[in-house]
Design a protein around this motif. Structure first.
Motif, PDB file in Angstrom:
ATOM      1  N   PRO A 160     -31.624  66.655  17.891  1.00 30.29           N
ATOM      2  CA  PRO A 160     -32.983  66.623  17.316  1.00 30.29           C
ATOM      3  C   PRO A 160     -31.834  65.288  16.531  1.00 30.29           C
ATOM      4  CG  PRO A 160     -32.312  69.279  16.549  1.00 30.29           C
ATOM      5  CD  PRO A 160     -32.157  68.845  17.830  1.00 30.29           C
ATOM      6  N   VAL A 161     -30.408  65.499  16.215  1.00 29.97           N
ATOM      7  CA  VAL A 161     -29.323  65.015  15.957  1.00 29.97           C
ATOM      8  C   VAL A 161     -29.686  63.341  16.695  1.00 29.97           C
ATOM      9  CG1 VAL A 161     -27.280  64.331  14.508  1.00 29.97           C
ATOM     10  CG2 VAL A 161     -28.289  66.707  14.208  1.00 29.97           C
ATOM     11  N   GLU A 162     -29.227  63.321  17.398  1.00 35.86           N
ATOM     12  CA  GLU A 162     -29.147  62.452  19.105  1.00 35.86           C
ATOM     13  C   GLU A 162     -30.494  61.673  18.545  1.00 35.86           C
ATOM     14  OE1 GLU A 162     -26.392  61.040  19.479  1.00 35.86           O
ATOM     15  OE2 GLU A 162     -25.735  62.869  18.874  1.00 35.86           O
ATOM     16  N   ARG A 163     -31.886  62.250  18.696  1.00 32.23           N
ATOM     17  CA  ARG A 163     -32.608  62.313  18.469  1.00 32.23           C
ATOM     18  C   ARG A 163     -33.549  61.056  18.034  1.00 32.23           C
ATOM     19  NH1 ARG A 163     -37.589  60.940  18.011  1.00 32.23           N
ATOM     20  NH2 ARG A 163     -36.616  61.465  15.681  1.00 32.23           N
ATOM     21  N   ALA A 164     -33.204  61.761  15.986  1.00 27.80           N
ATOM     22  CA  ALA A 164     -33.253  60.934  15.213  1.00 27.80           C
ATOM     23  C   ALA A 164     -32.225  59.328  14.985  1.00 27.80           C
ATOM     24  CB  ALA A 164     -33.217  61.346  13.208  1.00 27.80           C
ATOM     25  N   TYR A 165     -31.322  59.363  15.568  1.00 27.96           N
ATOM     26  CA  TYR A 165     -30.105  58.795  15.705  1.00 27.96           C
ATOM     27  C   TYR A 165     -31.043  57.667  16.561  1.00 27.96           C
ATOM     28  CZ  TYR A 165     -26.036  55.679  15.739  1.00 27.96           C
ATOM     29  OH  TYR A 165     -25.052  54.749  15.507  1.00 27.96           O
ATOM     30  N   SER A 166     -31.177  57.758  17.726  1.00 25.74           N
ATOM     31  CA  SER A 166     -31.792  56.944  18.752  1.00 25.74           C
ATOM     32  C   SER A 166     -33.603  56.147  18.371  1.00 25.74           C
ATOM     33  CB  SER A 166     -31.831  57.607  19.726  1.00 25.74           C
ATOM     34  OG  SER A 166     -32.379  56.990  21.185  1.00 25.74           O
ATOM     35  N   HIS A 167     -33.766  57.276  17.646  1.00 26.59           N
ATOM     36  CA  HIS A 167     -35.208  56.666  17.152  1.00 26.59           C
ATOM     37  C   HIS A 167     -34.830  55.292  16.526  1.00 26.59           C
ATOM     38  CE1 HIS A 167     -39.221  58.372  15.132  1.00 26.59           C
ATOM     39  NE2 HIS A 167     -39.428  56.328  15.547  1.00 26.59           N
TER      40      HIS A 167
ATOM     41  N   ARG B  81     -23.917  62.828  10.285  1.00 24.21           N
ATOM     42  CA  ARG B  81     -24.156  63.722  11.711  1.00 24.21           C
ATOM     43  C   ARG B  81     -23.807  65.219  11.356  1.00 24.21           C
ATOM     44  NH1 ARG B  81     -23.346  63.678  17.013  1.00 24.21           N
ATOM     45  NH2 ARG B  81     -22.980  61.399  16.493  1.00 24.21           N
ATOM     46  N   ALA B  82     -22.891  65.908   9.989  1.00 23.17           N
ATOM     47  CA  ALA B  82     -22.619  66.682   9.858  1.00 23.17           C
ATOM     48  C   ALA B  82     -24.099  67.102   8.523  1.00 23.17           C
ATOM     49  CB  ALA B  82     -21.379  66.662   8.752  1.00 23.17           C
ATOM     50  N   GLU B  83     -24.206  66.562   8.149  1.00 24.54           N
ATOM     51  CA  GLU B  83     -26.001  66.823   7.380  1.00 24.54           C
ATOM     52  C   GLU B  83     -26.950  66.994   8.141  1.00 24.54           C
ATOM     53  OE1 GLU B  83     -29.496  66.529   5.281  1.00 24.54           O
ATOM     54  OE2 GLU B  83     -28.741  64.769   6.612  1.00 24.54           O
ATOM     55  N   LEU B  84     -27.158  66.272   8.814  1.00 26.39           N
ATOM     56  CA  LEU B  84     -28.273  66.683  10.334  1.00 26.39           C
ATOM     57  C   LEU B  84     -27.928  67.743  10.484  1.00 26.39           C
ATOM     58  CD1 LEU B  84     -29.104  63.041  11.063  1.00 26.39           C
ATOM     59  CD2 LEU B  84     -30.671  64.641   9.714  1.00 26.39           C
ATOM     60  N   THR B  85     -26.689  67.873  11.437  1.00 20.83           N
ATOM     61  CA  THR B  85     -26.635  69.640  12.435  1.00 20.83           C
ATOM     62  C   THR B  85     -26.827  70.246  10.814  1.00 20.83           C
ATOM     63  OG1 THR B  85     -24.686  67.848  13.226  1.00 20.83           O
ATOM     64  CG2 THR B  85     -24.987  70.229  13.475  1.00 20.83           C
ATOM     65  N   ALA B  86     -26.887  70.334   9.609  1.00 23.23           N
ATOM     66  CA  ALA B  86     -26.778  71.728   8.822  1.00 23.23           C
ATOM     67  C   ALA B  86     -28.205  71.322   8.538  1.00 23.23           C
ATOM     68  CB  ALA B  86     -26.082  71.230   7.834  1.00 23.23           C
ATOM     69  N   HIS B  87     -29.012  70.716   8.431  1.00 25.42           N
ATOM     70  CA  HIS B  87     -30.416  70.791   7.930  1.00 25.42           C
ATOM     71  C   HIS B  87     -30.761  71.474   9.626  1.00 25.42           C
ATOM     72  CE1 HIS B  87     -34.281  68.813   6.904  1.00 25.42           C
ATOM     73  NE2 HIS B  87     -34.090  69.070   8.426  1.00 25.42           N
ATOM     74  N   TYR B  88     -30.842  70.843  11.269  1.00 26.03           N
ATOM     75  CA  TYR B  88     -31.931  71.061  11.703  1.00 26.03           C
ATOM     76  C   TYR B  88     -30.884  72.749  12.293  1.00 26.03           C
ATOM     77  CZ  TYR B  88     -33.581  66.815  12.386  1.00 26.03           C
ATOM     78  OH  TYR B  88     -34.162  65.262  12.346  1.00 26.03           O
TER      79      TYR B  88
END
Length: 275
Positions: free
Chosen positions: A123-130, A249-256
């Motif tokens: 989902p981290v990569e997905r959000a960035y790609s979106h 990236r670190a923040e999103l990784t922790a969130h997900y």
């Protein structure tokens, strides 16, 4: 003219056999292109160059006859079966279906038998790609960090509006829900509540990218098609760019992280996303 013809002949057009419901920026375009290379998967009619009708989200008000107009007639299906010795399978790939709050209910009411394919990307990569897609299409003026910060205010109340008003469709919710769209389980629960587990194939996008031939074979088996090898597996709709900011990236990784763990446990799915 073609649309009207399709609707006039809708009673001769069986409903689809399969749906690819997600995720956005998870490989659905590539998978759809591979499926179209199978001799027993007809293209959508009349819009031959598209992968979805958008019926169960944006176009639901047009009615069942309009939806059926996109799929081949029983006569065409029979001709394909005679030619290739197996029944064809029609479908569409619609990443918004997994995310729309009413899509699962609508699909279940019309097609309770349908086979469902779900591609799930980190989902981290997905959000960035979106975000890159929206940026490239000129509808996203903000940088990625700012877009994430603005997401809640941009999309506030939009999901609720779609639930209250079945004919309302929110572009803002589709375009700007970068973070929310990656909390997969909360969007899959309505589907899991309405369909048998065996109707689903859950496939990590990373597995699909690394082993497209093997993944394609799994999809064909799931939707009931005979094996079919392709000469190559080109990646479609890719958007390369500079890397993500490490702090974001670190923040999103922790969130997900807790969402990913719950998803893996619920589906019995092994993913190699960052822990």
């Amino acid at each position: 003219m073609l649309v009207r013809y399709g609707e006039r002949t809708s009673d001769r057009r069986p409903l689809p056999d399969f749906l690819v419901i997600g995720t956005k920026r998870g490989g659905t375009t590539s998978l759809w292109r591979y499926l179209l290379r199978h001799p027993l998967v007809p293209r959508l009619f009349p819009a031959w160059n598209t992968k979805t009708s958008h019926y169960f989200e944006e176009k639901y008000g047009r009615g069942e006859a309009w939806y059926r107009s996109h799929f081949p007639t029983a006569r065409h299906r029979a001709a394909l079966q005679r030619r290739h010795g197996a029944p064809p399978k029609a479908g569409e790939a619609a990443p918004m279906y997994m995310f729309h709050p009413l899509a699962a209910e609508r699909v279940a009411a019309l097609m309770p038998w349908v086979r469902i394919v779900v591609l799930l990307r980190d989902p981290v990569e997905r959000a960035y790609s979106h975000w890159k897609e929206r940026r490239g299409e000129g509808v996203e003026p903000l940088d990625f960090a700012s877009a994430l910060a603005a997401e809640e205010s941009r999309t506030a109340g939009e999901r609720a509006k779609m639930i209250v008003d079945p004919w309302y469709f929110s572009e803002r919710y589709d375009w700007y829900a970068y973070r929310e769209r990656g909390r997969y389980l909360e969007h899959l629960e309505p589907w899991l509540d309405r369909f048998e587990r065996g109707q689903f194939l859950f496939l990590p996008s990373e597995t699909f990218y690394r082993a497209p031939a093997r993944s394609y074979a799994r999809v064909l088996d799931h939707i009931g098609l005979p094996p079919h090898e392709l000469p190559g597996y080109e990646v479609f709709n890719d958007r390369p760019s500079e890397g993500m900011d490490p702090g974001v990236r670190a923040e999103l990784t922790a969130h997900y992280r807790p969402h990913n763990e719950e998803l893996a446990e619920r589906l019995g799915l092994t993913v190699d996303w960052a822990r």
